[in-house]
Structures are given as C-alpha cells and as structure tokens.
Design an enzyme around this catalytic site. Structure first.
Site, PDB file in Angstrom:
ATOM      1  N   ILE A  89     -96.828  69.696 -43.095  1.00  0.00           N
ATOM      2  CA  ILE A  89     -96.805  70.104 -41.686  1.00  0.00           C
ATOM      3  C   ILE A  89     -95.712  69.294 -41.000  1.00  0.00           C
ATOM      4  O   ILE A  89     -95.661  68.076 -41.133  1.00  0.00           O
ATOM      5  CB  ILE A  89     -98.160  69.796 -41.012  1.00  0.00           C
ATOM      6  CG1 ILE A  89     -99.303  70.458 -41.771  1.00  0.00           C
ATOM      7  CG2 ILE A  89     -98.139  70.204 -39.551  1.00  0.00           C
ATOM      8  CD1 ILE A  89     -99.446  71.925 -41.575  1.00  0.00           C
TER       9      ILE A  89
ATOM     10  N   GLY B 183     -93.510  67.470 -38.036  1.00  0.00           N
ATOM     11  CA  GLY B 183     -93.778  66.781 -36.773  1.00  0.00           C
ATOM     12  C   GLY B 183     -94.758  65.636 -36.893  1.00  0.00           C
ATOM     13  O   GLY B 183     -95.369  65.227 -35.917  1.00  0.00           O
ATOM     14  N   CYS B 184     -94.932  65.114 -38.098  1.00  0.00           N
ATOM     15  CA  CYS B 184     -95.873  64.010 -38.241  1.00  0.00           C
ATOM     16  C   CYS B 184     -95.123  62.742 -38.583  1.00  0.00           C
ATOM     17  O   CYS B 184     -94.159  62.758 -39.326  1.00  0.00           O
ATOM     18  CB  CYS B 184     -96.836  64.256 -39.385  1.00  0.00           C
ATOM     19  SG  CYS B 184     -97.286  65.959 -39.563  1.00  0.00           S
ATOM     20  N   GLN B 185     -95.632  61.626 -38.062  1.00  0.00           N
ATOM     21  CA  GLN B 185     -95.107  60.322 -38.473  1.00  0.00           C
ATOM     22  C   GLN B 185     -95.587  59.985 -39.875  1.00  0.00           C
ATOM     23  O   GLN B 185     -94.951  59.256 -40.604  1.00  0.00           O
ATOM     24  CB  GLN B 185     -95.605  59.242 -37.517  1.00  0.00           C
ATOM     25  CG  GLN B 185     -94.734  59.109 -36.308  1.00  0.00           C
ATOM     26  CD  GLN B 185     -95.005  57.799 -35.593  1.00  0.00           C
ATOM     27  OE1 GLN B 185     -95.594  56.871 -36.126  1.00  0.00           O
ATOM     28  NE2 GLN B 185     -94.560  57.732 -34.359  1.00  0.00           N
ATOM     29  N   SER B 186     -96.769  60.524 -40.191  1.00  0.00           N
ATOM     30  CA  SER B 186     -97.277  60.351 -41.542  1.00  0.00           C
ATOM     31  C   SER B 186     -97.301  61.741 -42.162  1.00  0.00           C
ATOM     32  O   SER B 186     -97.477  62.731 -41.471  1.00  0.00           O
ATOM     33  CB  SER B 186     -98.695  59.795 -41.500  1.00  0.00           C
ATOM     34  OG  SER B 186     -99.497  60.637 -40.701  1.00  0.00           O
TER      35      SER B 186
END
Ligand SMILES: Cc1ncc(COP(=O)(O)O)c(C=O)c1O
Lengths: 138, 405
Positions: free
Chosen positions: A48, A50-53
């Site tokens: 996915i 748009g995640c920092q992780s």
C-alpha cells in the site's frame, strides 16, 4: 456477523479500557494475531502506498466472500490493519462496498485514519474496496 | 553569560501547551524550530502598524516597510559576515534558493561538465540538480559516507578534476547531525576551479558561519530552522555568480525597464526577487537573528552540546538501541532505532506521551539506504530544551519499548 455488528462488537471491547495505554496494548495484541499475508503474496505489487512502514494487503474470493490478509513492519499499523480485516473479511463484495466504517471515532482510531497521516491505512481501506469492486463481477 | 533556561522558555509560548494530556516535549527541532514571542509579535506589529508594499510607494508607510525589509537584509548580511548586502537574496527558503542556483547554472554548464553532491544531502539538494542534469547533460558524482556518518574525503579528492564545476554539501546533515568539514571541501574545490554551494539549513540554528572567511560561493538557509517564520530564507551568492546567473522568475520588482521588445533586469538583489516578497517574514527573520545573537550562538552551542551528551549517554543505556551518525563533530541530533521495533511504532507511542520526534527517512533516502534501514527515530534538540525533557523522552521511550516488545 454483519459488518456493523462486528464494528459494534469492537467498540464494546475497546470501551473496557481505562486509558490509551491499555487500548494500544490491545491493538498491539490484535496485530500479533492478524490473518498474515502468505509470503508468496508479500510482494511489492501488494504494497500500500503512502506508508512510513511497509504495509501489504491481499484478498481472495471464496464462495462469494472476500478474505483479506495483510502484514506491516510496524506493529501498531498491523494492529489497526487487523481491526480492518476483522470488520471486512468474510463478507460479500456488495456488503463491503455498501458499508461504512464509522465507529472508529469511538475507539480513538480516528487519528490513525486521517487522510494526511503517513501510515497508509486510509489507502488500505480504499484498496479493500477496490478488491470488492474487482470481485463483484465474478 | 549564564544560560537562563527558565527565562528563555518563557519566550516560547507553545512550550506551555499540552499534547494528549501530557506536557509538550518538542524534540523535532531539525524539522522546524519553535518561535519566540519577539518573532511572533514582529509579524503582527508589521500588519497592525506599517503594512504596505515595498520599493514602490512614495508614501511614508511604504517607506517604513521598505526600511524594515531592507533592514532585515542588513541584519542577515552582518550575521553571516557578507561583504555586500546585495549578495543576500531573500527567498522562500532553502529549497527555493537551491532551485534558483540550479536554474542559474542550467545554461552555464553542459555535458562535458561534472558536479559533485555529498552523500549526506537532503532531497532538496539532490533533486534540483538531477532536474538540471536531465536538461543540460551534466554528470553527477557522489561523495560516499562511512559508518560514522562522515563523508569520505579521500574519495572526494579522487572525484575532483578540471571538469568539476560545482560541489554541493550541507553544512550539517539533517538526518544524522554530522557537521561537515566545509572549509576543507571548499578549498579543495577551489583548487580545481569549482564553485561550492553549502546548504546551511541545519547549521544556522547552531552556529554562525563567517561566509567571507569560508570563501564559499553560495550559502543558503531557511528562517524557520532558526526561530524565524516559515516561507522565508536567504541565498548568499558571490556577486560574480549572481551577475552571471540569469533571473529565475520574471515579474515586478526584478526589472529596470520593460518594453515589449526588451526588458532590462534590475540590479542585484532585485533581479532575483520578482513580485511582492514575504515582507513580514523577512522582518521577522531579522528579529529571529537578533534573538539568537542576544543569547549568543556560542552559548547556544555549548548548552546544546551538554544536552546532547546527556541525552546520548541516557539513550545508550537502553539495550538494543543503536544510534546512527556518531561523528565526532555533530549537532544536537540523535537518530536511532531499537532492534526489532519499527521507528513508526516508537514515534506513535512517544507522541501519545506528548513527546514530538520525527520518524522515517528525513528526506534523505540515500543515507538510509547506506545504513540498510528504512528509517530512524530522530530526536533533535534545541537550546530551549531541558534535561528534564530528556528524562521524559527516556522514560517514555522505555515504556513504549515495553509495550511494543
Ligand atoms: C539540510 C536541509 N536542506 C534543505 C532543507 C529544506 O528546507 P526548506 O524546506 O525550508 O526549503 C532542509 C529542511 O528540512 C534541510 O534539513
């Protein structure tokens, strides 16, 4: 169980906690028991954005119902993903598409599901719905 | 001078607030600094008492605004020990400054030329050069970093040659806090005839560089990193370069004569300041510089160093905590990870305890790739932080770790 009933049940569970720390500890526990994505599906195509992780999501259709699986590098993200899976997994595509995810306010999850937060959970809900669209014609 | 931390903190209204029911502990100063009341008041004072467009009006209030705006330029000039005030261009910040220079060199350089970028750069000192290189064909070379987070200067030596035209390096790395040996980097570049741009965004809240002594060709910073407002910054450029570079944006203010056939550009610095600028921002930038000078940057640096030592020692006592960037020479930044725990989880829980840190790549993905990690937790300290706040960071961190393990 229907999507709304499951949400109500989760709200009930969370209402037992006195403070935010207990809530987060519970969320972390939920993360540990998530329906883990199979390693063969844990690929970049299922990430996915748009995640920092990193956060992976996969879905398959069985007997007219969608079963989601996911994983994340961050355990809090994973915990929230686990809640989303519990709400939407084992439902029909049309129920998923017609549902609203509206109880999050009550359990204090809203801050994690703000569109401007860089954890990708809003994109995850969107992706869950895309799967539902893709599977509605099958 | 005694560093009266109580008095200093009283100047920063935001430090009194609560976050999630806890006292606000702001340790994200490398992202942006907080603002003292003097700076905040100067903005409302401008709008309340002498708001007017500058350089245009014959009327008194316009003159007052112009004097204040140009007065800010002089404060910046003096602070950085710049020879001529028109070598200071007021920009919207570091990103704008770097793009301005990259645009200026677009046609000066071609595919026979080479530029060197340090491996410690912020994306804003990488991407504009890649965009320029895509258009004029310049070759980009990188100075790698070692395990402590220091630039490898031997490799830098080997990259320099007569084709090298420009070198880019930050004064201080935002991700690790490494202070780069810019004097040496500048001298070596000049030996082969290359110009140097130093990105001072992370340095200027901690020291006061003497730009004439450094003999740097370009130096830039953003006011918001040094207690000033957002949306304003400065670019210093040696006069000869600023004369050579074409204007970046067209508009009012930057011309001396316009007919439909031909426009003559205005003199420096106005050539690079098209349109109505951020007047209140510039004035407040000047006030921020005054504020820092009143405290004294040396005093600030001394205080921050002792805070950094205190914090480093405390954090190192936590098992499985690894600090990234342990240069001998660093500012008050601690970038770290806890083994087996993701930075995002730590940052999320610290926030619940009222402690603001940054997590992620810090706009410096190449550095994270170097260490083979996806990101870090970064606590960056300022002169208004206290040992008590470090203690809160420490205890909150321990609780977060126990929740996450
Ligand atoms: C080293 C460095 N360069 C450039 C920038 C960009 O500054 P600004 O966003 O103010 O243009 C920053 C800010 O994060 C920085 O730390």
């Amino acid at each position: 169980m229907k999507i709304n009933e499951i949400q109500a049940e989760i709200v009930d569970e969370f209402s037992l906690f006195e403070d935010w720390m207990e809530k987060y500890e519970y969320m972390i526990e939920l993360g540990k028991s998530i329906q883990l994505i199979d390693t063969k599906n844990k690929i970049d195509a299922n990430l996915i954005k748009g995640c920092q992780s990193k956060l992976w999501l996969f879905a398959e259709l069985k007997n007219g119902r969608i079963f989601y699986s996911a994983d994340s590098e961050a355990i809090i993200t994973k915990g929230i993903a686990a809640i989303l899976l519990r709400v939407f997994s084992n439902q029909t595509p049309s129920d998923i598409l017609n549902s609203e995810f509206k109880y999050i306010d009550e359990i204090g999850l809203k801050e994690h599901l703000s569109p401007t937060r860089a954890n990708g959970l809003v994109s995850m809900i969107k992706q869950m719905k895309y799967y539902a669209i893709a599977y509605s014609n099958k | 001078m005694v560093f009266d931390i109580k008095k200093i903190r009283a100047d920063f209204p935001i430090l009194k607030r609560k976050v999630n029911g806890y006292n606000f502990v702001y340790l994200d100063n490398a992202a942006t600094s907080q603002k003292p009341i003097q700076v905040i008041d100067s903005i409302s004072d401008y709008y309340k008492n002498y708001n007017s467009n500058i350089h245009r009006g014959v009327h008194s209030v316009s003159q007052e605004a112009t004097d204040a705006y140009e007065g800010a330029r002089i404060k910046i000039q003096n602070h950085f020990n710049v020879k001529k005030s028109h070598e200071i261009i007021l920009t919207s910040g570091t990103t704008h400054s770097i793009n301005l220079v990259a645009n200026g060199f677009l046609e000066i350089l071609d595919e026979k030329d080479e530029i060197i970028i340090s491996g410690l750069e912020h994306h804003s000192n990488i991407v504009p050069w890649q965009m320029m290189a895509a258009r004029n064909g310049v070759k980009i070379k990188i100075i790698p970093i070692d395990e402590n987070g220091d630039l490898n200067l031997n490799i830098y030596d080997s990259l320099l040659n007569s084709k090298t035209k420009l070198v880019f390096v930050n004064h201080v790395s935002n991700a690790l806090g490494t202070v780069n040996p810019i004097k040496e980097i500048i001298n070596k570049a000049h030996n082969v005839g290359a110009a140097v741009l130093v990105d001072g965004a992370q340095a200027s809240a901690h020291f006061k560089p003497d730009l004439q002594e450094l003999d740097v060709d370009f130096y830039t910073t953003s006011a918001h990193k040094l207690c000033g407002p957002t949306g304003i910054g400065m670019l210093y450029g040696k006069e000869k370069w600023l004369q050579k570079m074409p204007p970046y944006q067209g508009g009012g203010e930057m011309i001396s004569e316009v007919t439909f056939e031909k426009t003559t550009y205005a003199e420096l610095p106005h050539k690079f300041e098209a349109g109505t600028p951020n007047i209140s921002g510039a004035i407040a930038f000047g006030v921020a510089i005054d504020y820092l000078n009143e405290l004294g940057l040396e005093n600030i640096h001394k205080y921050e160093s002792s805070l950094l030592d205190y914090a480093t020692e405390k954090l190192k006592s936590i098992t499985n905590l690894k600090i990234y960037g342990e240069s001998e020479n660093k500012t008050s930044v601690i970038s770290f990870n806890i083994e087996g725990i993701h930075a995002y989880d730590i940052g999320t829980l610290l926030d619940k305890f009222g402690v603001a840190v940054r997590t992620g790549q810090h706009c410096a993905q190449p550095i994270m790739d170097h260490f083979g990690i996806s990101g870090t937790v970064r606590a960056s300290l300022a002169f208004y932080n206290t040992k008590e706040e470090i203690d809160i960071l420490f205890s909150s961190l321990k609780r977060a770790i126990s929740m996450l393990s």
